[in-house]
Design a protein around this motif. Structure first.
Motif, short mmCIF file in Angstrom:
data_model
loop_
_atom_site.label_atom_id
_atom_site.label_comp_id
_atom_site.label_asym_id
_atom_site.label_seq_id
_atom_site.Cartn_x
_atom_site.Cartn_y
_atom_site.Cartn_z
N GLY A 35 1.72 -2.06 -49.68
CA GLY A 35 0.81 -2.38 -50.79
C GLY A 35 1.21 -1.56 -52.01
N ILE A 36 1.51 -2.25 -53.10
CA ILE A 36 2.05 -1.59 -54.30
C ILE A 36 0.94 -1.39 -55.34
N THR A 37 0.73 -0.14 -55.76
CA THR A 37 -0.38 0.19 -56.67
C THR A 37 0.06 0.39 -58.12
N LYS A 38 1.34 0.16 -58.45
CA LYS A 38 1.82 0.56 -59.79
C LYS A 38 1.09 -0.18 -60.91
N LEU A 39 0.71 -1.43 -60.69
CA LEU A 39 -0.02 -2.17 -61.74
C LEU A 39 -1.33 -1.46 -62.07
N LEU A 78 8.01 5.68 -52.47
CA LEU A 78 8.36 5.69 -53.89
C LEU A 78 9.31 4.53 -54.17
N LEU A 79 8.89 3.64 -55.10
CA LEU A 79 9.63 2.41 -55.37
C LEU A 79 10.79 2.60 -56.33
N ARG A 80 10.52 3.29 -57.44
CA ARG A 80 11.61 3.46 -58.40
C ARG A 80 12.57 4.49 -57.83
N SER A 97 11.60 6.95 -49.80
CA SER A 97 11.96 6.45 -51.13
C SER A 97 13.13 5.48 -51.04
N LEU A 98 13.23 4.63 -52.07
CA LEU A 98 14.33 3.67 -52.18
C LEU A 98 15.45 4.34 -52.96
N ASN A 99 16.69 4.25 -52.47
CA ASN A 99 17.78 5.01 -53.10
C ASN A 99 19.07 4.22 -53.22
N LEU A 130 20.63 -7.51 -60.23
CA LEU A 130 21.19 -6.53 -61.18
C LEU A 130 20.19 -5.51 -61.70
N ARG A 131 19.25 -5.12 -60.86
CA ARG A 131 18.51 -3.90 -61.19
C ARG A 131 19.07 -2.85 -60.23
N GLU A 132 18.26 -2.22 -59.37
CA GLU A 132 18.79 -1.14 -58.55
C GLU A 132 19.55 -1.64 -57.33
N GLY A 133 20.40 -0.75 -56.78
CA GLY A 133 21.09 -1.05 -55.53
C GLY A 133 22.60 -1.01 -55.65
N THR A 160 16.30 -4.50 -50.58
CA THR A 160 16.83 -5.13 -51.78
C THR A 160 15.67 -5.50 -52.68
N ASN A 161 16.00 -5.67 -53.95
CA ASN A 161 14.98 -6.07 -54.91
C ASN A 161 15.46 -7.32 -55.63
N LEU A 162 14.57 -8.31 -55.76
CA LEU A 162 14.94 -9.58 -56.39
C LEU A 162 13.85 -10.01 -57.37
N ALA A 199 11.92 -8.01 -50.19
CA ALA A 199 11.69 -8.20 -51.62
C ALA A 199 10.21 -7.97 -51.91
N SER A 200 9.76 -8.50 -53.04
CA SER A 200 8.40 -8.29 -53.54
C SER A 200 7.54 -9.53 -53.24
N SER A 201 6.42 -9.65 -53.96
CA SER A 201 5.57 -10.85 -53.84
C SER A 201 6.35 -12.13 -54.10
N ALA A 202 7.47 -12.01 -54.81
CA ALA A 202 8.30 -13.18 -55.11
C ALA A 202 8.86 -13.83 -53.84
N LEU A 219 7.92 -6.41 -46.61
CA LEU A 219 7.88 -6.92 -47.99
C LEU A 219 7.04 -5.94 -48.79
N ARG A 220 7.40 -5.78 -50.06
CA ARG A 220 6.67 -4.84 -50.92
C ARG A 220 5.80 -5.66 -51.88
N LEU A 221 4.48 -5.63 -51.67
CA LEU A 221 3.59 -6.56 -52.35
C LEU A 221 2.65 -5.88 -53.34
N GLY A 222 2.80 -6.23 -54.62
CA GLY A 222 1.92 -5.71 -55.65
C GLY A 222 1.10 -6.82 -56.29
N ALA A 223 1.78 -7.66 -57.08
CA ALA A 223 1.11 -8.71 -57.85
C ALA A 223 0.29 -9.64 -56.96
N SER A 224 0.77 -9.92 -55.75
CA SER A 224 0.06 -10.85 -54.87
C SER A 224 -1.28 -10.27 -54.42
C1 LIG Z 1 7.12 -3.59 -58.49
C2 LIG Z 1 8.00 -3.63 -57.31
C3 LIG Z 1 7.61 -4.38 -56.21
C4 LIG Z 1 6.34 -5.21 -56.18
O1 LIG Z 1 6.50 -6.33 -56.98
P1 LIG Z 1 5.31 -7.41 -57.10
O2 LIG Z 1 5.92 -8.52 -57.84
O3 LIG Z 1 4.23 -6.72 -57.86
O4 LIG Z 1 4.91 -7.76 -55.73
C5 LIG Z 1 8.44 -4.36 -55.10
N1 LIG Z 1 9.59 -3.65 -55.08
C6 LIG Z 1 9.99 -2.91 -56.14
C7 LIG Z 1 11.27 -2.16 -56.04
C8 LIG Z 1 9.22 -2.89 -57.29
O5 LIG Z 1 9.61 -2.16 -58.33
#
Ligand SMILES: *Cc1c(COP(=O)(O)O)cnc(C)c1O
Length: 356
Positions: A35-39, A78-80, A97-99, A130-133, A160-162, A199-202, A219-224
Motif C-alpha cells: 500500500g503506497i502512501t506517497k499521494l 522505500l519506493l524512490r 528499499s528499491l535499488n 526509462l525511469r529507475e532500474g 520493475t516500474n512501468l 508494477a504499480s496500479s497500472a 504489486l505496489r498500489l497507490g492510486a488504486s
Molecule cells: C508511485 C509508485 C508506485 C505506485 O503507483 P500508483 O500508480 O500510485 O499505484 C509504485 N511503484 C513506484 C516505484 C512508485 O514510485
C-alpha cells in the motif's frame, strides 16, 4: 493557527474498502500488494486504513514519510531509489528499499553495519519505461550478486516500474521478462527471491483480465487504493473513486460583467488574458489559489459551476447557472485529479480532515 477551509476531506472507510478489494483481488493470484502512501504525504491515518484493509507492507517514496508511521506494525518499503546522503535514515526507517546503483547499495550496507541492522534490497530492472532500474539483464544480475556479497544486506527480490515516465503499459510479455530475470538470478546466484515486484496500479487491468504471468508476487498500489484509478487514470472495477473531496469557502459573491473594463495589462502570471462576453454573471471568489492547486485539476461537484480563473490566492467561479442559492461563507466542493490531490495534500494551506 488552523483555518477550517480550504479542507481536503479524506474518506477513510472508502480507502479501507478499496484496500480490502484490491488485497482480495491480488491474493487470489498469489500477489501481496504494497500500500503506497506517497499521494497522502505518508499520512498515518491512510497507512492505518490500508492495514485495516489487509495490507501488510506499506511503501512511500520519501524516508520522512516512512518515519511518520514508524510505530505501525508493518514492513516499510522505500519506493524512490535511496540517496547516498540519506543511507542511515533509509536503514533506520525502511525495512526494504528499491535499488539500482552499486554505489548506493554499498552505502546502505555500511549504514546497516553501523546501525547493527539488516536491510532488504529489491533490485530494480528497467523494462523500457526509462525511469529507475538497470537497463541490461547482466547489470541487474551483477547488482543482485553485489547485494548478496555485502554485509548488512539481504537480497529480497527483483522489481520493475512501468507506466510512470515512459507510459509503458504492463503486459504479460514484459512481466514475464521480469520473472525470467528473477529465475536467472536464482539460478546463477543460488538464492531464492522472496519478491518479484511487477508494477504499480497500472498493472491491475492486466491482472483483472487474467494476463499476469505466474511468478509475479507483489504489486505496489497507490492510486488504486487512494483514488480508485490505475492505468491512464481509468477507474478500477471493484473500487470507489469517491475517496477525497476539496471544500473551499466563498468569500465574495457578486454580479459582474464577464469582460474586464479597459483590459490592457498582463495578468499576475505574465499572460495576456483573453475574455469572451457572456454578459453579466454571478461570480463567486473562493479562498484558494494557484499556490495551492492547479485549477485544471479541480472538478466542481456541482456540474453547473464553471471555473473561470483566478490568481495565486483566489479561485473565481461562475455560479450563475447553479440551482443552489450560494451565499458568502458557503462551501463549494470539488473532486480532484491525481495531480490535484497531490498538490492539496502537499499544501500547508489546505487542512486535511480524515473522516472515520
Ligand atoms: C508511485 C509508485 C508506485 C505506485 O503507483 P500508483 O500508480 O500510485 O499505484 C509504485 N511503484 C513506484 C516505484 C512508485 O514510485
Amino acid at each position: 493557527m488552523s483555518q477550517t477551509l480550504p479542507c481536503l476531506f479524506v474518506d477513510l472507510p472508502v480507502v479501507r474498502a478499496n484496500a480490502q478489494a484490491m488485497v482480495e483481488l491480488c491474493e487470489a493470484s498469489g500477489i501481496h500488494p504494497v500500500g503506497i502512501t506517497k499521494l497522502a504525504c505518508g499520512a498515518p491515518e491512510v497507512a492505518e486504513a490500508f492495514v485495516e484493509g489487509g495490507i501488510r507492507v506499506v511503501g512511500d517514496s520519501r524516508v520522512n514519510n516512512l518515519a511518520k508511521f514508524k510505530d505501525l506494525p508493518v514492513e516499510k518499503l522505500l519506493l524512490r531509489i535511496p540517496s547516498v546522503s540519506n543511507a542511515l535514515d533509509t536503514v533506520r526507517y525502511a525495512d526494504v528499499s528499491l535499488n539500482s546503483e552499486p554505489h548506493t547499495v554499498r552505502a546502505l550496507s555500511a549504514a546497516a553495519v553501523a546501525l547493527g541492522r539488516t536491510h532488504k534490497v529489491i533490485v530494480m530492472h528497467d523494462l523500457g519505461d526509462l525511469r529507475e532500474g538497470c537497463f541490461s539483464a547482466d547489470d541487474t544480475v551483477a547488482l543482485a550478486r553485489l547485494v548478496t556479497e555485502l554485509p548488512g544486506l539481504t537480497l529480497e527480490g527483483l522489481g520493475t516500474n512501468l507506466a510512470c515516465y515512459g507510459g509503458v503499459e504492463p503486459t504479460t510479455d514484459n512481466q514475464q521478462q521480469l520473472v525470467d530475470i528473477a529465475h536467472r538470478i536464482e539460478r546463477e546466484l543460488g538464492v531464492k527471491l522472496q519478491v518479484v515486484s511487477g508494477a504499480s496500479s497500472a498493472a491491475l487491468p492486466l491482472l483483472l483480465r487474467g494476463g499476469m504471468p505466474e511468478g509475479v508476487n507483489q504489486l505496489r498500489l497507490g492510486a488504486s487504493l487512494l483514488m480508485g484509478i490505475g492505468l491512464n487514470d481509468d477507474p478500477i472495477p471493484g473500487t470507489s473513486q469517491d475517496t477525497m473531496r476539496l471544500g473551499v469557502e466563498i468569500v465574495e459573491l457578486k454580479e459582474k460583467p464577464s469582460v474586464p473594463v479597459n483590459s490592457t495589462a498582463l495578468d499576475a502570471f505574465g499572460n495576456k488574458p483573453v475574455f469572451e462576453d457572456f454578459g453579466i454573471r454571478k461570480r463567486a471568489i473562493c479562498a484558494i489559489g494557484k499556490q495551492d492547486v492547479n485549477f485544471d485539476d479541480l472538478i466542481p461537484q456541482d456540474k453547473a459551476v464553471r471555473i473561470i480563473g483566478g490568481s495565486s490566492d483566489h479561485l473565481i467561479l461562475d455560479v450563475t447557472d447553479s440551482d443552489l442559492d450560494y451565499q458568502v461563507g458557503d462551501t463549494v466542493y470539488f473532486a480532484l485529479s491525481y495531480g490535484g490531490a497531490l498538490q492539496c495534500m502537499t499544501s500547508e494551506y489546505v487542512r486535511k480532515e480524515y473522516l472515520h
